[in-house]
Structures are given as C-alpha cells and as structure tokens.
Design a protein around this motif. Structure first.
Motif, PDB file in Angstrom:
ATOM      1  N   THR A  42     -66.552  36.869  98.417  1.00  8.46           N
ATOM      2  CA  THR A  42     -65.831  37.092  97.156  1.00  8.46           C
ATOM      3  C   THR A  42     -65.439  38.553  96.973  1.00  8.46           C
ATOM      4  O   THR A  42     -64.659  38.869  96.087  1.00  8.46           O
ATOM      5  CB  THR A  42     -66.692  36.662  95.956  1.00  8.46           C
ATOM      6  OG1 THR A  42     -67.918  37.404  95.972  1.00  8.46           O
ATOM      7  CG2 THR A  42     -66.981  35.168  95.994  1.00  8.46           C
ATOM      8  N   CYS A  60     -62.297  40.171  95.814  1.00  5.39           N
ATOM      9  CA  CYS A  60     -61.143  39.693  96.585  1.00  5.39           C
ATOM     10  C   CYS A  60     -60.101  39.136  95.621  1.00  5.39           C
ATOM     11  O   CYS A  60     -60.424  38.365  94.708  1.00  5.39           O
ATOM     12  CB  CYS A  60     -61.566  38.593  97.562  1.00  5.39           C
ATOM     13  SG  CYS A  60     -62.682  39.124  98.869  1.00  5.39           S
ATOM     14  N   THR A  62     -57.183  36.827  94.185  1.00  2.00           N
ATOM     15  CA  THR A  62     -56.816  35.411  94.324  1.00  2.00           C
ATOM     16  C   THR A  62     -55.412  35.179  93.773  1.00  2.00           C
ATOM     17  O   THR A  62     -55.094  34.093  93.313  1.00  2.00           O
ATOM     18  CB  THR A  62     -57.825  34.497  93.590  1.00  2.00           C
ATOM     19  OG1 THR A  62     -57.883  34.877  92.219  1.00  2.00           O
ATOM     20  CG2 THR A  62     -59.201  34.588  94.207  1.00  2.00           C
ATOM     21  N   TRP A  69     -53.251  30.905 100.165  1.00  2.81           N
ATOM     22  CA  TRP A  69     -54.632  31.272  99.855  1.00  2.81           C
ATOM     23  C   TRP A  69     -54.932  32.638 100.454  1.00  2.81           C
ATOM     24  O   TRP A  69     -54.217  33.109 101.339  1.00  2.81           O
ATOM     25  CB  TRP A  69     -55.603  30.215 100.373  1.00  2.81           C
ATOM     26  CG  TRP A  69     -55.655  30.039 101.876  1.00  2.81           C
ATOM     27  CD1 TRP A  69     -54.696  29.477 102.673  1.00  2.81           C
ATOM     28  CD2 TRP A  69     -56.705  30.427 102.754  1.00  2.81           C
ATOM     29  NE1 TRP A  69     -55.092  29.493 103.980  1.00  2.81           N
ATOM     30  CE2 TRP A  69     -56.330  30.065 104.073  1.00  2.81           C
ATOM     31  CE3 TRP A  69     -57.942  31.031 102.570  1.00  2.81           C
ATOM     32  CZ2 TRP A  69     -57.135  30.291 105.174  1.00  2.81           C
ATOM     33  CZ3 TRP A  69     -58.745  31.249 103.676  1.00  2.81           C
ATOM     34  CH2 TRP A  69     -58.342  30.882 104.951  1.00  2.81           C
ATOM     35  N   ARG A  70     -55.981  33.305  99.956  1.00  2.90           N
ATOM     36  CA  ARG A  70     -56.377  34.634 100.446  1.00  2.90           C
ATOM     37  C   ARG A  70     -57.231  34.448 101.692  1.00  2.90           C
ATOM     38  O   ARG A  70     -58.323  33.937 101.644  1.00  2.90           O
ATOM     39  CB  ARG A  70     -57.160  35.380  99.372  1.00  2.90           C
ATOM     40  CG  ARG A  70     -57.729  36.711  99.787  1.00  2.90           C
ATOM     41  CD  ARG A  70     -56.731  37.820  99.961  1.00  2.90           C
ATOM     42  NE  ARG A  70     -55.842  37.960  98.832  1.00  2.90           N
ATOM     43  CZ  ARG A  70     -54.831  38.803  98.777  1.00  2.90           C
ATOM     44  NH1 ARG A  70     -54.595  39.608  99.780  1.00  2.90           N
ATOM     45  NH2 ARG A  70     -54.046  38.840  97.736  1.00  2.90           N
ATOM     46  N   ARG A  71     -56.703  34.863 102.825  1.00  2.00           N
ATOM     47  CA  ARG A  71     -57.370  34.688 104.114  1.00  2.00           C
ATOM     48  C   ARG A  71     -57.982  36.011 104.580  1.00  2.00           C
ATOM     49  O   ARG A  71     -57.403  37.066 104.377  1.00  2.00           O
ATOM     50  CB  ARG A  71     -56.352  34.208 105.145  1.00  2.00           C
ATOM     51  CG  ARG A  71     -56.945  33.942 106.489  1.00  2.00           C
ATOM     52  CD  ARG A  71     -55.888  33.444 107.454  1.00  2.00           C
ATOM     53  NE  ARG A  71     -56.559  33.069 108.686  1.00  2.00           N
ATOM     54  CZ  ARG A  71     -56.195  32.046 109.430  1.00  2.00           C
ATOM     55  NH1 ARG A  71     -55.173  31.298 109.096  1.00  2.00           N
ATOM     56  NH2 ARG A  71     -56.855  31.769 110.528  1.00  2.00           N
ATOM     57  N   CYS A  73     -60.493  37.867 103.652  1.00  4.29           N
ATOM     58  CA  CYS A  73     -61.067  38.861 102.754  1.00  4.29           C
ATOM     59  C   CYS A  73     -62.572  38.886 102.999  1.00  4.29           C
ATOM     60  O   CYS A  73     -63.204  37.841 103.160  1.00  4.29           O
ATOM     61  CB  CYS A  73     -60.783  38.520 101.290  1.00  4.29           C
ATOM     62  SG  CYS A  73     -61.399  39.790 100.154  1.00  4.29           S
ATOM     63  N   LEU A  99     -59.708  31.544  97.475  1.00  2.32           N
ATOM     64  CA  LEU A  99     -60.261  32.168  98.672  1.00  2.32           C
ATOM     65  C   LEU A  99     -60.468  31.171  99.800  1.00  2.32           C
ATOM     66  O   LEU A  99     -61.126  31.482 100.794  1.00  2.32           O
ATOM     67  CB  LEU A  99     -61.588  32.860  98.335  1.00  2.32           C
ATOM     68  CG  LEU A  99     -61.487  33.977  97.295  1.00  2.32           C
ATOM     69  CD1 LEU A  99     -62.867  34.536  96.977  1.00  2.32           C
ATOM     70  CD2 LEU A  99     -60.547  35.082  97.768  1.00  2.32           C
TER      71      LEU A  99
END
Length: 175
Positions: A42, A60, A62, A69-71, A73, A99
């Motif tokens: 996170t 991280c 979002t 999506w957040r890759r 992190c 995430l």
C-alpha cells in the motif's frame, strides 16, 4: 579517527556506523511496502532513513483511469497505471482496479428493438446503432442485436384483398 556514516539510497539506512566504524546500508523495514499474504503493498519508500532505521513511506496512488490499476507500487517504486485484464465478452470496465488487476465490469446494456450495441468493451459501454440486416421492404425487427448487427426480423403480415398494411417499417409491424 571518527568516520562518518555512509550516504544510503532511498529505502536504505546506515547501520552500525559511528566512531571508527563506517557501518553499512541496510534495507528499511515497513510491511506496508511489501506484498503480504497475497495483498499488494500500500506504500513505497520515498527517502533514505537515518540511523534510527526509519524511512519515509508514501501511500501508493490509486488514481488510475477506469480499466487500469496501479502496478508495481512498493519498495522504492511508485508504480504505474497498467491496463486491467480484458473484461469478459459483451462486458466493459466500470472502475479502476486500485492496487490490483481487479477492475469492475458490467454487461453491455441492451438496446431497443431494431438496434444493436457497437463499441462495447474495455472501458466503454458503446452506443446503440440501427440494425441493417433485414431486407429493405416488407419486414420489421422483433429484437435487438446484442453486440452484433444481427437483429431478428419477420415479414410484415399480408392483408385481406382490398386492404393494405400501413406503417410496416423496420421499426414496427404497422396496422
């Protein structure tokens, strides 16, 4: 002679330095910056730590667009927005995945009778277009075409001798 502590990179801190010992850099520890039990990190480190071992960590982001999506992190990386796995056939993404590669999806909405949905998929619900698969005259549509230009249609009913059917168009059977 007194030796200074080493300058450490982001996510590292100087350990065992002081006096005549130069010490060395060690990884900061913060379970928020690592995957735990299958859950993504996170936070990610944004600074080197002091001799106390504390490194600053940032949440991280979002804020990826719908369908992303957040890759990657975590650790010392802020990560990046990446496309979510394609939604099932005849569905489109309705949210970002945060995430994880877990974007929300819904079925493509149906169109009115005589129309089909074009362009539904990824993060777009598409739009309804008129069907064009029936013969030009004497037929009307009885269904929508889902996501293909294949609406069901039927022939306009014939009338008794001396009468005619008014208004039988592709949109309605007339009277």
């Amino acid at each position: 002679q007194r030796v200074s502590c080493p300058r450490c990179s982001i996510g590292m801190y100087p350990k065992d330095c002081g006096g005549s010992s130069p010490g060395s850099c060690h990884a900061c520890e913060d379970n928020r910056t690592e995957a735990v039990d299958g859950h993504p990190p996170t936070h990610y480190f944004t600074s080197a730590g002091g001799v106390d071992g504390n490194c600053e960590a940032t949440l991280c982001s979002t804020d990826c667009a719908v369908g992303q999506w957040r890759r990657d992190c975590g650790g010392t990386q802020a990560g990046f927005c990446a496309a979510c796995t394609r939604p099932p056939l005849d569905h489109f993404h309705t949210s970002s995945g945060g995430l994880a590669d877990n974007c929300g999806a819904e079925a493509c909405p149906p169109c009115a009778t005589g129309e089909w949905r074009s362009g539904c998929g990824l993060s777009s619900p598409g739009s309804c277009l008129p069907c064009s698969n029936a013969p030009d005259v004497g037929y009307y549509y009885t269904s929508h075409g889902q996501t293909t230009n294949e609406c069901n249609y039927t022939e306009c009913e014939s009338c008794p001798i001396g009468q005619y059917r008014a208004g039988c168009t592709k949109a309605e059977q007339g009277a």
